[in-house]
Write a protein that holds these residues in place. Structure first.
Motif, mmCIF file in Angstrom:
data_model
loop_
_atom_site.group_PDB
_atom_site.id
_atom_site.type_symbol
_atom_site.label_atom_id
_atom_site.label_comp_id
_atom_site.label_asym_id
_atom_site.label_seq_id
_atom_site.Cartn_x
_atom_site.Cartn_y
_atom_site.Cartn_z
ATOM 1 N N MET A 104 0.850 -1.148 -0.089
ATOM 2 C CA MET A 104 -0.029 -0.041 -0.055
ATOM 3 C C MET A 104 0.757 1.326 0.043
ATOM 4 O O MET A 104 0.544 2.299 -0.594
ATOM 5 C CB MET A 104 -0.937 -0.148 1.287
ATOM 6 N N ASN A 105 2.132 1.276 0.473
ATOM 7 C CA ASN A 105 2.918 2.349 0.766
ATOM 8 C C ASN A 105 3.163 3.363 -0.463
ATOM 9 O O ASN A 105 3.000 4.520 -0.567
ATOM 10 C CB ASN A 105 4.352 2.045 1.417
ATOM 11 N N GLN A 106 3.279 2.684 -1.674
ATOM 12 C CA GLN A 106 3.556 3.587 -2.780
ATOM 13 C C GLN A 106 2.374 4.138 -3.352
ATOM 14 O O GLN A 106 2.691 5.182 -4.159
ATOM 15 C CB GLN A 106 4.208 2.484 -3.897
ATOM 16 N N ASP A 107 1.142 3.708 -2.971
ATOM 17 C CA ASP A 107 -0.211 4.628 -3.324
ATOM 18 C C ASP A 107 -0.642 5.337 -2.196
ATOM 19 O O ASP A 107 -1.579 5.830 -2.468
ATOM 20 C CB ASP A 107 -0.982 3.236 -3.866
ATOM 21 N N LEU A 108 0.067 5.528 -1.048
ATOM 22 C CA LEU A 108 -0.074 6.292 -0.030
ATOM 23 C C LEU A 108 0.188 7.648 -0.110
ATOM 24 O O LEU A 108 1.228 7.918 -0.495
ATOM 25 C CB LEU A 108 0.408 5.553 1.219
ATOM 26 N N HIS A 158 -5.344 6.674 0.546
ATOM 27 C CA HIS A 158 -5.232 5.605 -0.286
ATOM 28 C C HIS A 158 -6.181 5.268 -1.373
ATOM 29 O O HIS A 158 -7.490 5.299 -1.027
ATOM 30 C CB HIS A 158 -5.014 4.206 0.595
ATOM 31 N N ASN A 159 -5.928 5.595 -2.536
ATOM 32 C CA ASN A 159 -6.974 5.611 -3.740
ATOM 33 C C ASN A 159 -8.094 6.544 -3.428
ATOM 34 O O ASN A 159 -9.333 6.150 -3.244
ATOM 35 C CB ASN A 159 -7.579 4.086 -3.906
ATOM 36 N N SER A 160 -7.938 7.666 -2.736
ATOM 37 C CA SER A 160 -8.532 8.808 -2.616
ATOM 38 C C SER A 160 -9.528 8.673 -1.307
ATOM 39 O O SER A 160 -10.498 9.417 -0.837
ATOM 40 C CB SER A 160 -9.674 9.485 -3.721
#
Length: 154
Positions: A1-5, A60-62
């Protein structure tokens, strides 16, 4: 998840989402506190902490999945949505706090075993304990010193 956070400053328009996240996470973390996440504690969250603290949210993902409240260099609150716990959100928020302030402190309830394990993994060290008159529970004061980036070799 970190890269999309994404970690960004809290905005007043985040209030309802953040209070809902805090309420769910706080009830799970503090089942020993009567009325946690509701009533007077929710009112204090809305009227004091979200206004006076330097607040940051993790998205994460808005979707808002975490809240970090800073009072100077003290982490006054760190809450992650229950469904997002264990995915690196809390770690990213602690790193954000340490990057901003170098050294950070916080208090955690002695009875909050999961948070105590997390903070131990994040290299926080115990500094002391005190009785919280408001909740009638013991709090542990923890400190984490930031890492000196000049010591990291490429």
């Amino acid at each position: 998840m970190n890269q999309d956070l994404i970690i960004r400053r809290y905005r007043p328009s985040d209030e309802d989402v953040v209070v809902d996240l805090w309420s769910r996470a706080a009830r799970e973390a503090h089942p020993f506190l009567t009325g946690e996440g509701t009533g007077e504690r929710e009112q204090k969250m809305r009227e004091v902490y979200l206004i006076q603290a330097d607040n940051w949210v993790a998205e994460h993902n808005s979707e808002v999945v975490g809240l970090l409240g800073m009072i100077g260099s003290e982490i006054g609150g760190l809450f992650v949505a229950p469904a997002s716990q264990g995915l690196g959100v809390g770690r990213a928020l602690v790193e954000h706090a340490t990057t901003m302030h170098g050294e950070v402190t916080l208090e955690v309830y002695t009875l909050n075993d999961r948070a105590r394990r997390f903070y131990a993994l994040m290299d926080f060290e115990e500094e002391g304990r005190r009785h919280d008159a408001e909740t009638n529970h013991e709090l542990i004061t923890l400190r984490r010193t930031g890492r000196d980036s000049s010591l990291i070799q490429a």
